[in-house]
Design an enzyme around this catalytic site. Structure first.
Site, mmCIF file in Angstrom:
data_model
loop_
_atom_site.group_PDB
_atom_site.id
_atom_site.type_symbol
_atom_site.label_atom_id
_atom_site.label_comp_id
_atom_site.label_asym_id
_atom_site.label_seq_id
_atom_site.Cartn_x
_atom_site.Cartn_y
_atom_site.Cartn_z
ATOM 1 N N CYS A 112 9.696 -94.239 96.333
ATOM 2 C CA CYS A 112 8.581 -95.285 96.854
ATOM 3 C C CYS A 112 8.631 -95.060 98.329
ATOM 4 O O CYS A 112 7.780 -95.961 99.157
ATOM 5 C CB CYS A 112 8.568 -96.643 96.257
ATOM 6 S SG CYS A 112 8.437 -96.611 94.371
ATOM 7 N N HIS A 252 6.910 -103.022 100.189
ATOM 8 C CA HIS A 252 6.374 -101.947 99.030
ATOM 9 C C HIS A 252 6.157 -102.935 98.069
ATOM 10 O O HIS A 252 6.509 -104.082 97.875
ATOM 11 C CB HIS A 252 7.808 -101.155 98.651
ATOM 12 C CG HIS A 252 7.443 -100.668 97.406
ATOM 13 N ND1 HIS A 252 6.504 -99.672 97.240
ATOM 14 C CD2 HIS A 252 8.337 -100.290 96.400
ATOM 15 C CE1 HIS A 252 6.446 -99.038 96.101
ATOM 16 N NE2 HIS A 252 7.625 -99.520 95.515
ATOM 17 N N ASN A 282 2.001 -100.770 91.295
ATOM 18 C CA ASN A 282 2.940 -99.995 92.099
ATOM 19 C C ASN A 282 2.566 -98.624 92.094
ATOM 20 O O ASN A 282 2.524 -97.840 91.495
ATOM 21 C CB ASN A 282 4.601 -100.213 91.647
ATOM 22 C CG ASN A 282 5.479 -99.462 92.389
ATOM 23 O OD1 ASN A 282 5.163 -98.727 93.306
ATOM 24 N ND2 ASN A 282 6.728 -99.613 91.912
HETATM 25 O O1 UT7 Z 1 9.051 -99.175 93.168
HETATM 26 C C1 UT7 Z 1 10.341 -99.317 92.763
HETATM 27 C C2 UT7 Z 1 10.410 -99.138 91.362
HETATM 28 N N1 UT7 Z 1 10.588 -100.344 90.313
HETATM 29 C C3 UT7 Z 1 10.639 -101.562 90.662
HETATM 30 O O2 UT7 Z 1 10.558 -101.969 91.812
HETATM 31 C C4 UT7 Z 1 10.835 -102.602 89.313
HETATM 32 C C5 UT7 Z 1 11.508 -103.714 89.840
HETATM 33 N N2 UT7 Z 1 11.791 -104.724 88.454
HETATM 34 C C6 UT7 Z 1 10.832 -105.286 87.884
HETATM 35 O O3 UT7 Z 1 9.799 -105.170 88.458
HETATM 36 C C7 UT7 Z 1 11.278 -105.833 86.807
HETATM 37 O O4 UT7 Z 1 12.494 -105.940 86.484
HETATM 38 C C8 UT7 Z 1 10.487 -105.651 85.881
HETATM 39 C C9 UT7 Z 1 8.818 -106.110 85.732
HETATM 40 C C10 UT7 Z 1 10.490 -104.162 85.279
HETATM 41 C C11 UT7 Z 1 10.711 -106.425 84.409
HETATM 42 O O5 UT7 Z 1 11.131 -107.570 84.453
HETATM 43 P P1 UT7 Z 1 11.985 -108.769 84.435
HETATM 44 O O6 UT7 Z 1 11.914 -110.009 84.572
HETATM 45 O O7 UT7 Z 1 13.260 -107.844 84.918
HETATM 46 O O8 UT7 Z 1 12.173 -108.363 82.672
HETATM 47 P P2 UT7 Z 1 13.598 -108.063 81.910
HETATM 48 O O9 UT7 Z 1 13.479 -106.314 81.988
HETATM 49 O O10 UT7 Z 1 14.705 -108.655 82.018
HETATM 50 O O11 UT7 Z 1 13.262 -108.260 80.264
HETATM 51 C C12 UT7 Z 1 12.968 -109.840 80.142
HETATM 52 C C13 UT7 Z 1 12.460 -109.546 78.433
HETATM 53 C C14 UT7 Z 1 13.169 -108.627 77.547
HETATM 54 O O12 UT7 Z 1 12.863 -109.434 76.267
HETATM 55 P P3 UT7 Z 1 14.304 -110.158 75.735
HETATM 56 O O13 UT7 Z 1 15.448 -108.926 75.829
HETATM 57 O O14 UT7 Z 1 14.632 -111.148 76.673
HETATM 58 O O15 UT7 Z 1 13.911 -110.499 74.568
HETATM 59 C C15 UT7 Z 1 11.812 -107.527 77.762
HETATM 60 O O16 UT7 Z 1 12.199 -106.922 76.472
HETATM 61 O O17 UT7 Z 1 10.978 -109.307 78.584
HETATM 62 C C16 UT7 Z 1 10.994 -108.126 77.778
HETATM 63 N N3 UT7 Z 1 10.073 -107.240 78.466
HETATM 64 C C17 UT7 Z 1 8.661 -107.333 77.985
HETATM 65 N N4 UT7 Z 1 7.782 -108.308 77.638
HETATM 66 C C18 UT7 Z 1 6.420 -108.140 77.690
HETATM 67 C C19 UT7 Z 1 10.017 -106.167 78.964
HETATM 68 N N5 UT7 Z 1 8.945 -105.715 79.613
HETATM 69 C C20 UT7 Z 1 7.727 -106.424 78.704
HETATM 70 C C21 UT7 Z 1 6.565 -106.275 78.878
HETATM 71 N N6 UT7 Z 1 5.699 -107.359 78.153
HETATM 72 N N7 UT7 Z 1 5.602 -105.412 79.273
#
Ligand code: UT7
Length: 333
Positions: A112, A252, A282
């Site tokens: 990115c 970004h 993104n």
């Molecule tokens: O350009 C650079 C590339 N990427 C980034 O910059 C990404 C940076 N990171 C993020 O944006 C965030 O970490 C995400 C949006 C990817 C994820 O958000 P989060 O708040 O970190 O969620 P998490 O991975 O800690 O997951 C929390 C919960 C989990 O469920 P449990 O284990 O607590 O029951 C996930 O399974 O949310 C669940 N989850 C979802 N639920 C509904 C993960 N993705 C989804 C989804 N819809 N799409």
């Protein structure tokens, strides 16, 4: 002497993929995506388009604003992680489309951060006498590498391209400071493991999903916020300025929570922060140049405005640019 952006442009696919569409594809909800990321919809490339096609559209727009012809370009740098193919480079494919026969051309793989890395490298070339005009693009088509059964990644990425034609000038416009950094130790947190020399394409690599983006979102999140603050501090101290001097900040566009937390740490108000991730998601290397291009076209960014751009991404890479928007009188065609 400073490197200046003489023209800017962008291109976006027409097809829109909304959160409601994703609700039908994976176990997610508009509410979760909006709250956790700030994204509402993203653009997805048509099947018959490749990264260079959007680069071409964005480049034509930037060239038109700059008043420079393709033959005047000395160099083309395409920041992308989703090239048309492993070889030739997307920059060479673009060179042919443009007829930029006097330009050297190469791709820059910095995730990115591709556009910011590209601008930084272009600036170094422009500071030498040999180079007058450089075309830099940030372009990605992450949809081609996203597993649309993986709710962890498919909700985030969108496609697009942004382009800037750079020249040089003597007046107080252009790039004040640049910064590039990397931390390869975090590379495993955001990768496409298949298709290279480590895991060449095979039936097995396809079966194992190795050609898809694999992301540890939490690790990227933890990395991103302090790194934005670090880059901002480097840029400001190199230029002898402070974040309170800024007219605009273009971060970004990865996640609204990352942006809010980063601007709080940097002391930058929200109304000086350009955000477009709600409508485009993104777009990887295209995120910053598309936001910049739109703000210029809409007249929000004005001549003389001080702008800071900070990116982070796969690699892990990070970097930033501090610049004053505008062109020398001699560069206005
Ligand atoms: O350009 C650079 C590339 N990427 C980034 O910059 C990404 C940076 N990171 C993020 O944006 C965030 O970490 C995400 C949006 C990817 C994820 O958000 P989060 O708040 O970190 O969620 P998490 O991975 O800690 O997951 C929390 C919960 C989990 O469920 P449990 O284990 O607590 O029951 C996930 O399974 O949310 C669940 N989850 C979802 N639920 C509904 C993960 N993705 C989804 C989804 N819809 N799409």
């Amino acid at each position: 002497m400073k490197a200046q952006i003489l023209g800017i442009g962008h291109a976006l696919p027409e097809r829109v993929l909304t959160n409601a569409d994703l609700e039908k594809m994976v176990d997610t909800s508009d509410e979760w995506i909006s709250e956790r990321t700030g994204i509402k919809e993203r653009r997805i490339a048509d099947p018959d388009m490749a990264t260079s096609d959007y680069c071409y559209q964005a480049a034509l727009m930037a060239l038109e604003m700059s008043g420079i012809t393709p033959e005047q370009l000395d160099l083309i740098i395409v920041g992308t992680t989703s090239p048309d193919m492993p070889m030739p480079s997307t920059a060479c494919i673009l060179q042919e489309k443009l007829g930029a026969w006097n330009a050297g051309a190469f791709d820059m793989e910095a995730g990115c951060t591709g556009f910011v890395y590209g601008l930084t490298v272009a600036e170094k070339f422009l500071l030498s006498d040999d180079y007058q005009y450089v075309l830099v693009l940030g372009a990605d088509m992450c949809s081609r590498f996203v597993d649309y059964t993986d709710r962890n990644t498919c909700i985030i990425f969108g496609d697009g391209a942004g382009a800037a034609v750079l020249g040089k000038g003597e007046q107080d416009f252009g790039m004040y400071s640049t910064f590039m950094g990397a931390d390869g130790r975090g590379g495993r947190h955001l990768s496409i493991p298949g298709g290279g020399s480590r895991h060449p394409a095979s039936e097995e690599s396809i079966r194992n999903g190795q050609h898809f983006i694999i992301m540890n979102g939490n690790e990227i999140f933890k990395f991103a916020t302090p790194i934005v603050e670090k880059v901002a501090a480097k840029l400001m101290s190199k230029a002898g300025l402070q974040t309170s001097d800024l007219d605009w900040f273009i971060p970004h566009q990865a996640n609204m929570r990352i942006i809010k937390s980063a601007i709080k740490r940097c002391g930058i108000p929200m109304d000086k922060t350009l955000v477009n991730l709600e409508k485009y998601g993104n777009m990887s290397a295209a995120a910053i140049p598309v936001a910049l291009s739109e703000a210029i076209i809409e007249g929000r960014i004005k001549k003389g405005d001080l702008i800071m751009m900070v990116a982070f991404g796969g690699g892990l890479t990070y970097g930033g640019i501090l610049m004053r928007w505008g062109r020398d009188d001699a560069n206005v065609s």
